[in-house]
Design an enzyme around this catalytic site. Sequence first.
Site, mmCIF file in Angstrom:
data_model
loop_
_atom_site.group_PDB
_atom_site.id
_atom_site.type_symbol
_atom_site.label_atom_id
_atom_site.label_comp_id
_atom_site.label_asym_id
_atom_site.label_seq_id
_atom_site.Cartn_x
_atom_site.Cartn_y
_atom_site.Cartn_z
ATOM 1 N N GLU A 93 0.868 -1.176 0.000
ATOM 2 C CA GLU A 93 0.000 0.000 0.000
ATOM 3 C C GLU A 93 0.909 1.231 0.000
ATOM 4 O OE1 GLU A 93 -2.594 2.027 3.637
ATOM 5 O OE2 GLU A 93 -1.322 0.299 3.983
ATOM 6 N N ASP A 196 14.590 -4.123 13.644
ATOM 7 C CA ASP A 196 15.548 -3.265 12.916
ATOM 8 C C ASP A 196 15.074 -1.823 13.052
ATOM 9 O OD1 ASP A 196 17.565 -2.340 11.304
ATOM 10 O OD2 ASP A 196 16.896 -3.316 9.469
#
Length: 288
Positions: A93, A196
């Site tokens: 998206e 991360d």
Amino acid sequence: MKNALFSALEERFQDTIKSYRGITGGDINQALHITFEGNGSIFVKYNGSAPADLFEKEAIGLKMLKRHALDLRIPDVLDYGVLDGGLSFLALEFIETSGMTKNHFEKLGQGVAHLHKTLFSHFGSDHDNYIGLLPQKNAYRSTFSDFFWEMRILPQLQLAVKNHHFTLNELGSIEHASKHWTDLFPTEEPVLIHGDLWAGNIFTDSNGNAGILDPAVYYSHREMELAFTHLFGGFDASFYHAYSVILPLSPGFEQRKRLYQLYPVLVHVNLFGGAYVNQARTIINEFS
Ligand code: ADP
């Protein structure tokens, strides 16, 4: 290469591409914002030489975060795949981002704290994934210290030896020192982490919601995530304040923060070498 990607996307999305523009800011892949004739638009990352399952693993991570980080904006996964010739892609998206709002880090801290309430029985995950382009092993372990050594530090050190940044002798003495690390870690349950979390993987959407992307998820000590955020100077203080209002830190985090950071520093050793080798040695000496 782009033509093959465009044809594949037109087929998968059953629409004709009207326009596209490159998006900068990633450190591994190339990225595009694509608009279709039907006026829908998507975000696509692609790479001609990445491991074949890199984007599949990223997609799995994004979906896990979407299920559990309910008050953070996470892009929906639309499609991923590998084309003939080896080009792999991930379609998401498209999210309209905006400059960081004043309370961005507060919202991020609250969202990450809620994510860290997602408990699991073991450290690890049901799938291995990647940290950057490096494989990240996630086999289950029942203690964090076993997981940290066997799944995080040892594989990176072995790679660093192979890359001639460390010697086998050094690896042996680090393994010896690591036996004492067990006592440093708090007794906390495994929770889902982004894996991360640094400034390059956070954003604010056009409605002012804090968002995260590019995950390397697994169930871990949440302190691993917080230490990661501190690696390159840290987030705004409001992040840590908002986080600790919801989930206070265990005593002693400041003392062991650098040890957790050994993992991302070793990842940088293996990706970039250079000054990171000395940074890793400094941390190892601190905890030997
Ligand atoms: P890489 O995997 O190469 O590190 P990133 O995931 O960091 O790539 O994405 C590259 C750039 O695209 C970043 O600037 C990021 O903010 C932007 N970006 C990532 N995902 C989306 C999305 N779904 N919609 C809009 N922009 C995005």
